[in-house]
Design an enzyme around this catalytic site. Structure first.
Site, PDB file in Angstrom:
ATOM      1  N   ASP A 149      46.870 -19.007  13.461  1.00 52.01           N
ATOM      2  CA  ASP A 149      46.426 -19.107  12.072  1.00 52.01           C
ATOM      3  C   ASP A 149      47.192 -18.136  11.169  1.00 52.01           C
ATOM      4  O   ASP A 149      48.090 -17.415  11.609  1.00 52.01           O
ATOM      5  CB  ASP A 149      44.913 -18.863  12.019  1.00 52.01           C
ATOM      6  CG  ASP A 149      44.202 -19.796  11.053  1.00 52.01           C
ATOM      7  OD1 ASP A 149      44.801 -20.180  10.035  1.00 52.01           O
ATOM      8  OD2 ASP A 149      43.027 -20.148  11.311  1.00 52.01           O
ATOM      9  N   ASP A 221      49.838 -22.368   9.198  1.00 53.00           N
ATOM     10  CA  ASP A 221      50.078 -21.533   8.013  1.00 53.00           C
ATOM     11  C   ASP A 221      49.765 -22.273   6.717  1.00 53.00           C
ATOM     12  O   ASP A 221      50.129 -21.818   5.639  1.00 53.00           O
ATOM     13  CB  ASP A 221      51.512 -20.983   8.023  1.00 53.00           C
ATOM     14  CG  ASP A 221      52.504 -21.877   7.294  1.00 53.00           C
ATOM     15  OD1 ASP A 221      52.337 -23.119   7.345  1.00 53.00           O
ATOM     16  OD2 ASP A 221      53.444 -21.341   6.678  1.00 53.00           O
ATOM     17  N   TRP A 222      49.097 -23.434   6.842  1.00 46.55           N
ATOM     18  CA  TRP A 222      48.554 -24.188   5.707  1.00 46.55           C
ATOM     19  C   TRP A 222      49.637 -24.724   4.765  1.00 46.55           C
ATOM     20  O   TRP A 222      49.393 -24.909   3.570  1.00 46.55           O
ATOM     21  CB  TRP A 222      47.547 -23.345   4.910  1.00 46.55           C
ATOM     22  CG  TRP A 222      46.665 -22.490   5.741  1.00 46.55           C
ATOM     23  CD1 TRP A 222      46.022 -22.829   6.901  1.00 46.55           C
ATOM     24  CD2 TRP A 222      46.324 -21.116   5.500  1.00 46.55           C
ATOM     25  NE1 TRP A 222      45.308 -21.762   7.396  1.00 46.55           N
ATOM     26  CE2 TRP A 222      45.478 -20.692   6.559  1.00 46.55           C
ATOM     27  CE3 TRP A 222      46.655 -20.202   4.496  1.00 46.55           C
ATOM     28  CZ2 TRP A 222      44.961 -19.405   6.646  1.00 46.55           C
ATOM     29  CZ3 TRP A 222      46.136 -18.923   4.582  1.00 46.55           C
ATOM     30  CH2 TRP A 222      45.297 -18.539   5.645  1.00 46.55           C
ATOM     31  N   GLN A 224      52.359 -23.173   3.866  1.00 50.26           N
ATOM     32  CA  GLN A 224      52.997 -22.118   3.088  1.00 50.26           C
ATOM     33  C   GLN A 224      54.447 -21.902   3.531  1.00 50.26           C
ATOM     34  O   GLN A 224      54.844 -22.242   4.642  1.00 50.26           O
ATOM     35  CB  GLN A 224      52.214 -20.811   3.241  1.00 50.26           C
ATOM     36  CG  GLN A 224      50.757 -20.889   2.815  1.00 50.26           C
ATOM     37  CD  GLN A 224      50.585 -21.176   1.334  1.00 50.26           C
ATOM     38  OE1 GLN A 224      51.368 -20.708   0.512  1.00 50.26           O
ATOM     39  NE2 GLN A 224      49.561 -21.940   0.985  1.00 50.26           N
ATOM     40  N   ALA A 225      55.226 -21.298   2.643  1.00 53.66           N
ATOM     41  CA  ALA A 225      56.596 -20.861   2.943  1.00 53.66           C
ATOM     42  C   ALA A 225      57.476 -22.018   3.413  1.00 53.66           C
ATOM     43  O   ALA A 225      58.354 -21.831   4.253  1.00 53.66           O
ATOM     44  CB  ALA A 225      56.583 -19.729   3.974  1.00 53.66           C
ATOM     45  N   ASP A 243      42.503 -26.417   4.995  1.00 59.12           N
ATOM     46  CA  ASP A 243      41.595 -26.967   6.001  1.00 59.12           C
ATOM     47  C   ASP A 243      41.000 -28.305   5.582  1.00 59.12           C
ATOM     48  O   ASP A 243      40.749 -28.566   4.404  1.00 59.12           O
ATOM     49  CB  ASP A 243      40.453 -25.991   6.269  1.00 59.12           C
ATOM     50  CG  ASP A 243      40.913 -24.755   7.014  1.00 59.12           C
ATOM     51  OD1 ASP A 243      42.073 -24.719   7.467  1.00 59.12           O
ATOM     52  OD2 ASP A 243      40.102 -23.816   7.149  1.00 59.12           O
TER      53      ASP A 243
END
Length: 443
Positions: A149, A221-222, A224-225, A243
């Protein structure tokens, strides 16, 4: 470490993390504790889920991972001498290895959870700075899968730039998928694989590869980046959004986001729209069906998230659909289904309420899977026109022929032979329902 340069089917080249034993070639199939129990977990619940995967016939269909999510350790901290995370002795009296022994005895695999930060999302010890120690612990315990996570990140390790993730979880507005109010955007040409987020995940990748055990690596990491740019070189799947929840609005929103990422999905690496909510909340049966079918056709990891010892037959039937699982696990064709027509909207419209409604994908058997979604809140008719399906429109046609094209069609849900269907297949669908067609040879 072995690397293979692949093409993600159409546009996006990627360096894929290839394992010599074939683990991670196709998307993961399994069960996870979070959507079912959140933090209320213990060894009995994990082993019960494993037994149910066997007893319900899910193991025979390919489901193999039994994953422990957050809240499995002692919350107060690590062992002061060894620096290892300590499994909660009340929840897991025989340790994680004791559960692993029971799960492995069933012919299944065990997964565990940590975070690329100082603490997990529920405030338990995480793995940032302890990657090698934790990877070694996981290997010694018999772990086969790690969900990693993105919580507990210290401020000095946050990214200097912000990446656009058009997801409602941050409360922003994203007109047609754009981030009009984005601050601290990266300069053009910036390599997100060099970001601090990417480096945090790469450190655990390297630690896992250094141990004498194959551990599937699931990044969380949802989105991101710009994880889509480096996720395939780092892990076997990567979360592309925030989520999921057991609501149709959230399922539709994530499906819409992921529909624009299908060129990143292929053997060894898959964008992950989060775990399944089939059987949870107040989803209707059509919504459960659409949720599973979309995830399967996108070749997302299919990780069940409902208590299996109380699952009802209708939800189990959805999770056990052999045609969709066969498409999902095709070991010859790695690409997923692609949207070929948006239906409700003009093509390429970014709409969280109405994702692309028409999808198709090839199989190694020569059959073509076609999915039709009714994203509207009432009964509507949807039509699969063979001339519009990319895999079918040029199949066996004769120049200047006026004869309508026909194909042998099977309903993937019922197994019913729909006969020789000329020109198109039309069906009335309930609100938020899907039809899935298996289109065979010409007739």
């Amino acid at each position: 470490m072995r690397w293979l340069l692949t093409s993600s089917a159409l546009l996006v080249p990627a360096a894929a993390l290839v394992r010599p034993d074939g683990v991670g070639l196709t998307p993961a199939l399994g069960w996870n504790s979070w959507n079912a129990y959140s933090c209320d977990i213990d060894a009995d619940k994990i082993v019960t889920a494993a037994n149910e995967v066997v007893n319900l016939g899910l193991k025979d269909l390919g489901y193999e991972y039994i994953n422990i999510d957050d809240c499995w350790s002692v919350k107060s901290g690590r062992n002061t001498t060894t620096k290892r995370i300590i499994p909660d002795p009340d929840k897991f009296p025989n340790g994680i290895s004791g559960v692993a022994d029971q799960v492995h005895a069933l012919g299944l695999k065990l997964g565990i959870y940590s975070s690329a930060g100082l603490t997990t999302c529920a405030g338990y010890p995480a793995s940032l700075g302890y990657e090698e120690i934790d990877a070694q612990s996981f290997a010694e315990w018999g772990i086969d899968y790690l969900k990693y996570d993105n919580c507990g990140v210290p401020t000095n390790l946050t990214d200097q730039y912000t990446y656009c993730v058009p997801d409602s979880t941050d409360g922003s507005n994203y007109p047609n998928g754009t981030c009009v109010n984005l601050t601290d955007a990266a300069p053009q040409g910036y390599d997100w694989a060099t970001s601090t987020t990417a480096k945090r995940y790469q450190r655990m990748r390297d630690a896992l590869l250094s141990v004498n055990r194959t551990i599937l690596y699931s990044l969380c990491d949802w989105g991101q980046a710009d994880v889509n740019a480096w996720g395939n070189a780092t892990g076997n799947s990567w979360r592309m959004s925030g989520d999921i929840t057991a609501t149709w609005s959230r399922i539709a929103e994530i499906a819409n986001e992921n529909s624009f990422l299908m060129n990143y999905a292929n053997f060894w690496g898959y964008p992950d729209p989060d775990m399944l909510e089939v059987g949870n909340g107040n989803l209707t049966l059509p919504e459960n069906r659409a949720h599973f079918a979309l995830w399967a056709m996108m070749k997302a990891p299919l990780i069940i998230g409902t208590p299996l010892d109380s699952i009802d037959t209708s939800h189990l039937t959805i999770l056990s659909n052999k045609p969709l699982l066969t498409f999902h696990q095709d070991a010859v064709i790695g690409r997923p289904a692609y949207p070929y027509k948006w239906g409700y909207n003009p093509d390429w419209t970014f709409d969280p309420e109405h994702p692309a409604e028409y999808w198709s994908g090839p199989t190694s058997s020569g059959e073509v899977f076609v999915l039709m979604l009714n994203s509207e809140g009432e009964v509507k008719t949807r039509s699969a026109v063979w001339e519009e399906v990319p895999e079918l429109k040029d199949r066996g046609t004769k120049k200047n022929s006026k004869e309508k094209k026909g194909f042998k069609v099977t309903d993937a849900w019922t197994g019913k032979d729909l006969g020789c269907v000329k020109d198109k297949y039309e069906v009335k669908l309930q609100a938020h329902d899907v039809a899935v067609l298996v289109v065979g040879g010409q007739c």
